[in-house]
Write a protein that holds these residues in place. Structure first.
Motif, PDB file in Angstrom:
ATOM      1  N   LEU A  94      80.527 105.868 173.953  1.00 57.83           N
ATOM      2  CA  LEU A  94      80.335 104.424 173.920  1.00 57.83           C
ATOM      3  C   LEU A  94      81.568 103.689 174.429  1.00 57.83           C
ATOM      4  CD1 LEU A  94      78.474 103.969 170.516  1.00 57.83           C
ATOM      5  CD2 LEU A  94      77.508 104.192 172.808  1.00 57.83           C
ATOM      6  N   GLY A  95      81.348 102.790 175.382  1.00 57.86           N
ATOM      7  CA  GLY A  95      82.414 101.936 175.876  1.00 57.86           C
ATOM      8  C   GLY A  95      82.393 100.611 175.145  1.00 57.86           C
ATOM      9  N   PRO A  96      83.013  99.581 175.696  1.00 52.82           N
ATOM     10  CA  PRO A  96      82.942  98.252 175.077  1.00 52.82           C
ATOM     11  C   PRO A  96      81.492  97.822 174.913  1.00 52.82           C
ATOM     12  CG  PRO A  96      84.592  98.288 176.817  1.00 52.82           C
ATOM     13  CD  PRO A  96      83.844  99.581 176.916  1.00 52.82           C
ATOM     14  N   ALA A  97      81.226  97.062 173.864  1.00 50.02           N
ATOM     15  CA  ALA A  97      79.849  96.643 173.572  1.00 50.02           C
ATOM     16  C   ALA A  97      79.327  95.710 174.652  1.00 50.02           C
ATOM     17  CB  ALA A  97      79.780  95.961 172.215  1.00 50.02           C
ATOM     18  N   PHE A  98      78.030  95.782 174.878  1.00 50.99           N
ATOM     19  CA  PHE A  98      77.343  94.844 175.759  1.00 50.99           C
ATOM     20  C   PHE A  98      77.434  93.452 175.121  1.00 50.99           C
ATOM     21  CE2 PHE A  98      73.933  92.500 177.606  1.00 50.99           C
ATOM     22  CZ  PHE A  98      73.585  93.106 178.804  1.00 50.99           C
ATOM     23  N   THR A  99      77.846  92.466 175.918  1.00 52.56           N
ATOM     24  CA  THR A  99      77.954  91.092 175.397  1.00 52.56           C
ATOM     25  C   THR A  99      76.859  90.230 176.020  1.00 52.56           C
ATOM     26  OG1 THR A  99      79.643  90.679 177.085  1.00 52.56           O
ATOM     27  CG2 THR A  99      80.402  91.235 174.857  1.00 52.56           C
ATOM     28  N   THR A 100      77.150  89.661 177.175  1.00 54.89           N
ATOM     29  CA  THR A 100      76.128  88.911 177.913  1.00 54.89           C
ATOM     30  C   THR A 100      75.817  89.649 179.202  1.00 54.89           C
ATOM     31  OG1 THR A 100      77.715  87.572 179.169  1.00 54.89           O
ATOM     32  CG2 THR A 100      77.044  86.749 176.984  1.00 54.89           C
ATOM     33  N   ASP A 101      74.671  89.304 179.811  1.00 51.61           N
ATOM     34  CA  ASP A 101      74.314  89.950 181.080  1.00 51.61           C
ATOM     35  C   ASP A 101      75.424  89.766 182.107  1.00 51.61           C
ATOM     36  OD1 ASP A 101      71.926  90.493 179.850  1.00 51.61           O
ATOM     37  OD2 ASP A 101      70.779  88.968 180.923  1.00 51.61           O
ATOM     38  N   GLN A 102      75.855  88.534 182.279  1.00 55.33           N
ATOM     39  CA  GLN A 102      76.839  88.215 183.314  1.00 55.33           C
ATOM     40  C   GLN A 102      78.158  88.932 183.072  1.00 55.33           C
ATOM     41  OE1 GLN A 102      77.482  84.030 183.839  1.00 55.33           O
ATOM     42  NE2 GLN A 102      79.193  84.273 185.222  1.00 55.33           N
ATOM     43  N   ASP A 103      78.669  88.846 181.848  1.00 58.97           N
ATOM     44  CA  ASP A 103      79.980  89.436 181.569  1.00 58.97           C
ATOM     45  C   ASP A 103      79.937  90.957 181.645  1.00 58.97           C
ATOM     46  OD1 ASP A 103      80.871  86.895 181.220  1.00 58.97           O
ATOM     47  OD2 ASP A 103      81.040  86.987 179.032  1.00 58.97           O
ATOM     48  N   THR A 104      78.858  91.554 181.138  1.00 58.33           N
ATOM     49  CA  THR A 104      78.772  93.006 181.141  1.00 58.33           C
ATOM     50  C   THR A 104      78.641  93.535 182.564  1.00 58.33           C
ATOM     51  OG1 THR A 104      77.775  93.008 178.944  1.00 58.33           O
ATOM     52  CG2 THR A 104      77.471  94.991 180.282  1.00 58.33           C
ATOM     53  N   LEU A 105      77.823  92.894 183.387  1.00 56.54           N
ATOM     54  CA  LEU A 105      77.685  93.337 184.775  1.00 56.54           C
ATOM     55  C   LEU A 105      78.988  93.147 185.550  1.00 56.54           C
ATOM     56  CD1 LEU A 105      74.099  92.056 185.638  1.00 56.54           C
ATOM     57  CD2 LEU A 105      74.840  94.423 185.294  1.00 56.54           C
ATOM     58  N   ARG A 147      77.828 101.098 177.909  1.00 55.11           N
ATOM     59  CA  ARG A 147      77.970  99.771 177.301  1.00 55.11           C
ATOM     60  C   ARG A 147      76.599  99.364 176.768  1.00 55.11           C
ATOM     61  NH1 ARG A 147      82.457  96.590 179.196  1.00 55.11           N
ATOM     62  NH2 ARG A 147      83.771  97.778 180.647  1.00 55.11           N
ATOM     63  N   ILE A 148      76.493  99.205 175.456  1.00 54.05           N
ATOM     64  CA  ILE A 148      75.210  98.845 174.861  1.00 54.05           C
ATOM     65  C   ILE A 148      75.454  97.962 173.647  1.00 54.05           C
ATOM     66  CG2 ILE A 148      74.996 100.811 173.240  1.00 54.05           C
ATOM     67  CD1 ILE A 148      72.026 100.998 174.292  1.00 54.05           C
ATOM     68  N   VAL A 149      74.466  97.173 173.288  1.00 53.81           N
ATOM     69  CA  VAL A 149      74.624  96.253 172.154  1.00 53.81           C
ATOM     70  C   VAL A 149      74.759  97.039 170.857  1.00 53.81           C
ATOM     71  CG1 VAL A 149      73.342  94.390 173.273  1.00 53.81           C
ATOM     72  CG2 VAL A 149      72.124  96.072 171.872  1.00 53.81           C
ATOM     73  N   PRO A 150      75.372  96.445 169.822  1.00 55.54           N
ATOM     74  CA  PRO A 150      75.393  97.109 168.512  1.00 55.54           C
ATOM     75  C   PRO A 150      73.965  97.358 168.026  1.00 55.54           C
ATOM     76  CG  PRO A 150      76.917  95.245 168.556  1.00 55.54           C
ATOM     77  CD  PRO A 150      76.114  95.169 169.823  1.00 55.54           C
ATOM     78  N   ARG A 151      73.773  98.436 167.291  1.00 53.93           N
ATOM     79  CA  ARG A 151      72.428  98.813 166.875  1.00 53.93           C
ATOM     80  C   ARG A 151      71.752  97.719 166.061  1.00 53.93           C
ATOM     81  NH1 ARG A 151      69.297 100.954 162.960  1.00 53.93           N
ATOM     82  NH2 ARG A 151      67.635 102.346 163.687  1.00 53.93           N
ATOM     83  N   GLU A 152      72.510  97.004 165.230  1.00 52.86           N
ATOM     84  CA  GLU A 152      71.888  95.971 164.404  1.00 52.86           C
ATOM     85  C   GLU A 152      71.334  94.815 165.238  1.00 52.86           C
ATOM     86  OE1 GLU A 152      76.451  95.449 164.122  1.00 52.86           O
ATOM     87  OE2 GLU A 152      74.966  97.070 164.058  1.00 52.86           O
ATOM     88  N   THR A 153      71.838  94.664 166.461  1.00 55.61           N
ATOM     89  CA  THR A 153      71.348  93.607 167.331  1.00 55.61           C
ATOM     90  C   THR A 153      69.995  93.954 167.938  1.00 55.61           C
ATOM     91  OG1 THR A 153      73.607  92.958 167.871  1.00 55.61           O
ATOM     92  CG2 THR A 153      71.879  92.212 169.371  1.00 55.61           C
ATOM     93  N   ASN A 154      69.834  95.202 168.356  1.00 55.77           N
ATOM     94  CA  ASN A 154      68.585  95.638 168.987  1.00 55.77           C
ATOM     95  C   ASN A 154      68.358  97.114 168.672  1.00 55.77           C
ATOM     96  OD1 ASN A 154      66.375  96.189 170.630  1.00 55.77           O
ATOM     97  ND2 ASN A 154      67.127  94.943 172.327  1.00 55.77           N
ATOM     98  N   PRO A 155      67.933  97.430 167.445  1.00 61.39           N
ATOM     99  CA  PRO A 155      67.805  98.841 167.050  1.00 61.39           C
ATOM    100  C   PRO A 155      66.800  99.615 167.886  1.00 61.39           C
ATOM    101  CG  PRO A 155      66.813  97.384 165.397  1.00 61.39           C
ATOM    102  CD  PRO A 155      67.571  96.516 166.340  1.00 61.39           C
ATOM    103  N   GLN A 156      65.713  98.967 168.324  1.00 67.45           N
ATOM    104  CA  GLN A 156      64.704  99.686 169.101  1.00 67.45           C
ATOM    105  C   GLN A 156      65.284 100.185 170.424  1.00 67.45           C
ATOM    106  OE1 GLN A 156      64.071  96.495 167.861  1.00 67.45           O
ATOM    107  NE2 GLN A 156      62.927  97.176 166.061  1.00 67.45           N
ATOM    108  N   LEU A 157      65.998  99.312 171.130  1.00 64.31           N
ATOM    109  CA  LEU A 157      66.568  99.697 172.417  1.00 64.31           C
ATOM    110  C   LEU A 157      67.653 100.762 172.234  1.00 64.31           C
ATOM    111  CD1 LEU A 157      66.913  99.319 175.474  1.00 64.31           C
ATOM    112  CD2 LEU A 157      68.535  97.483 174.967  1.00 64.31           C
ATOM    113  N   ALA A 189      81.098  96.139 187.323  1.00 60.42           N
ATOM    114  CA  ALA A 189      81.365  96.065 188.758  1.00 60.42           C
ATOM    115  C   ALA A 189      82.842  96.184 189.093  1.00 60.42           C
ATOM    116  CB  ALA A 189      80.812  94.761 189.315  1.00 60.42           C
ATOM    117  N   THR A 190      83.715  95.684 188.218  1.00 56.52           N
ATOM    118  CA  THR A 190      85.138  95.580 188.574  1.00 56.52           C
ATOM    119  C   THR A 190      86.052  96.452 187.733  1.00 56.52           C
ATOM    120  OG1 THR A 190      85.401  93.681 187.089  1.00 56.52           O
ATOM    121  CG2 THR A 190      84.802  93.220 189.377  1.00 56.52           C
ATOM    122  N   GLY A 191      85.580  96.906 186.575  1.00 56.96           N
ATOM    123  CA  GLY A 191      86.443  97.693 185.704  1.00 56.96           C
ATOM    124  C   GLY A 191      86.311  99.180 185.942  1.00 56.96           C
TER     125      GLY A 191
END
Length: 331
Positions: free
Chosen positions: A218-229, A191-201, A233-235
């Motif tokens: 690639l799984g679902p995109a990283f959204t927020t810290d809380q939601d992604t964690l 799970r990682i952000v779209p490249r255009e959001t943070n190309p360096q990472l 944890a549960t999925g």
């Protein structure tokens, strides 16, 4: 009516002598006489009665004098107010930040408060491109950025390296390890952000995976810290990456943060500054940044003299009673 004419008028009115007024103003007498004549022509009234033996105020001059003094007092009040603003501006630093700085930023601010108590820091959170443009425009004194090698019109000063850590379900077998080999994550969706959001990472992580010998799924995109964690944890089992300094603020009993087994999976953090900014203005901030880089993400936790160093990461299942497990890698 010009301010200098008002100043010359008040000087002559108080001295009642053009020569003494000129000496008081540190100029030559003809200049004073010329400006007073010009003021009188503009007002259409004589302000002084002049003879070869004395100078006296006319009725018009006497009427103007208290107002002229008020004008000069207002000028001084305005200059004093602006001086205060300049002093305040000199003691305020506006710095662009992002959420990923985590404990590093806390350490920088603590160091600044200790070493430069008269300096106020205003933090401005914005996207990387917006932070850099604000520095170019003079709206920010400096901005933290990662992964860049060049930014037109700005100097990039390296301040520290930020290691990455893997975030995965606390119940996953890999969470029982003190470090995670990147290759062992190949079967899990990333799970990682779209490249255009943070190309360096994104480029850093993708390149590291490919160098290890796999193309990450690639799984679902990283959204927020809380939601992604929460999803990790549960999925269905999946993983993502965080900067170590940021992960210290994201502890969760259902998610484990583990360093990667291979060294070098880190991003360099820079302080972007305008070349025209005086070095002395940024010196306290740079000093605090270098202290944070030298000391790690933050100061050591305080423990009793006989206590073992505390780990910032939650223990993996089965490790709670294993004193031989060292999780202090990040300090």
């Amino acid at each position: 009516m010009e301010l200098r004419q008002v100043r010359y008028f008040v000087a002559v009115a108080e001295e009642l002598h053009f020569g003494r007024a000129a000496a008081r103003m540190h100029i030559v007498q003809p200049t004073v006489s010329q400006q007073i004549r010009r003021l009188e022509r503009e007002l259409g009234l004589d302000l002084f009665d002049r003879t070869t033996r004395q100078v006296a105020l006319t009725a018009a001059g006497a009427a103007l004098l208290p107002h002229a003094r008020t004008i000069l007092a207002s000028e001084q009040a305005a200059l004093h107010a602006l001086t205060g603003l300049r002093t305040m501006a000199a003691t305020v630093l506006r710095v662009g930040t992002s959420v990923g700085l985590g404990a590093r930023l806390e350490h920088v601010l603590t160091t600044l408060a200790d070493r430069s108590p008269n300096l106020t820091v205003e933090l401005v959170s914005a996207a990387s491109t917006a932070r850099l443009q604000a520095v170019r425009d003079g709206e920010l004194d400096a901005a933290f950025v990662r992964g860049l090698t060049d930014s037109p019109g700005l100097d990039l000063i390296p301040v520290w390296q930020d290691p990455l850590v893997a975030a995965l379900p606390a119940t996953h077998p890999l969470a029982a390890r003190t470090t995670v080999p990147l290759a062992d994550l190949a079967h899990l969706p990333l799970r990682i952000v779209p490249r255009e959001t943070n190309p360096q990472l994104v480029d850093l992580v993708m390149e590291a995976c490919r160098n290890t010998g796999f193309e990450p799924s690639l799984g679902p995109a990283f959204t927020t810290d809380q939601d992604t964690l929460a999803a990790i944890a549960t999925g269905k089992p999946s993983w993502t990456v965080f900067y170590a300094a940021q992960a210290q603020f994201l502890q969760s009993g259902r998610t484990a943060f583990r360093p990667f087994a291979q060294p070098g999976l880190s991003a360099e953090t820079f302080l972007a500054v305008h070349p025209a900014t005086p070095a002395r203005r940024l010196a306290p901030l740079l000093d605090a940044c270098h202290a944070a880089g030298a000391d790690g993400a933050g100061p050591e936790p305080r423990t009793s003299p006989d206590a073992q160093p505390a780990s910032p990461w939650p223990p993996a299942p089965g490790q709670q009673d294993r004193p031989d497990v060292d999780l202090s890698w990040n300090r």
